[in-house]
Write an enzyme that holds these catalytic residues in place. Sequence first.
Site, short mmCIF file in Angstrom:
data_model
loop_
_atom_site.label_atom_id
_atom_site.label_comp_id
_atom_site.label_asym_id
_atom_site.label_seq_id
_atom_site.Cartn_x
_atom_site.Cartn_y
_atom_site.Cartn_z
N PRO A 99 0.78 -1.09 -0.11
CG PRO A 99 -0.89 -1.61 1.50
CD PRO A 99 0.59 -2.15 1.14
CE1 TYR A 100 5.89 5.88 1.44
CE2 TYR A 100 7.46 4.04 0.84
CZ TYR A 100 7.21 5.24 1.30
OH TYR A 100 8.10 6.18 0.81
#
Length: 412
Positions: A219-220
């Site tokens: 997700p980063y």
Amino acid sequence: MLNSSGVRTQRRSPRPLSLGEMDCLEPKTKNNLTGKLLLVASLLILAIIVISQSSSFTSPSAFSQREEGVTHVLVTGGAGYIGSHAALRLLRDSYRVTIVDNLSRGNLGAVKTLQRLFPQTGRLQFIYADLGDPLAVEKIFSENAFDAVMHFAAVAYVGESTLYPLKYYHNITSNTLGVLEAMARHKVKKLIYSSTCATYGEPEKMPITEDTPQVPINPYGKAKKMAEDMILDFSKNSDMAVMILRYFNVIGSDPGGRLGEAPRPELREQGRISGACFDAARGFIPGLQVKGTDYKTSDGTCIRDYIDVTDLVDAHVKALEKAQPRKVGIYNVGTGKGRSVKEFVEACKKATGVEIKVDFLPRRPGDYAEVYSDPTKILKDLNWTARFTNLQDSLQVAWRWQKIHPHGYNSY
């Protein structure tokens, strides 16, 4: 008596008094007149004080107006590790700097250090605000005349992003949209965006160039790529000058010993390997945990491109200087050389002089095996190359700050 409009009137003297006649007034009359004059004078002085302290009557702040020959840069996340080092470099190079940070990850101590170093009026201001608050963002942009934005503010831990993905999409993607919209409304013409090599995911071949497909796996990286896509789409119909810097694993600290990396204690487990090495060397934790020894690399541990923070901020300043209207520059910022986690640990042992205990554990979710850059493009376009490439030297500089500040900026 009252006139027809309700305003009190006084009887007029039959004729005005001359100065000579005033001298002949009786003492009681003279005392009354003197008291009235003193009262009027006191009220006048009070009015002047109130007006001078009123924000609507003060001279405009140096930060609220553009000044020829002075570039005013908004540094979002400027209380953080990388942002504070960038602010230091900008101030050293005579830029005017506004730091905006909500201190959820940053350190007020870093800001105070910068304020001590640059106390002159109009050099540095700090605004405590959350970029997720649209009203706060609008107020910041409406009250300040920015020439450029360096957008660092973001949560930035791969492991944490897998646990709290929505937090990352909101903090990175949504907040970047808010900054971009405010820049457009207030005609701020330069954006230097702090991105990451995590947008590439696990490329099929090394080294990574700017044309390597972006297939993030956590997700980063996904949130950062979404932010990049927004910026690129906006730039197609804008005259904004945009630079996107995708950098790799940051280490080191200010060679002058003024700033360092000081993550919050509750985030140390999610943080950079350098912080964990130093914590182990100081005995804050029993040892260092290396997560993953079965990757397809020479020694089974992850391979990363470690970039010194001094080199990194130098790349940001060069990008700011070279940014051109209606153009987008995208650059990898790295050394071009990959080092394994085991190599890093050995360098950390030598830098600290401590035989750190190492525990080898299973892989961390979201990590990738091998990532290092091809810095050819940034050398060609911006004349930038990494200078501080000795791993042990960078760690020794950071270790000096860590020893003096065992509890971060709270050590003072």
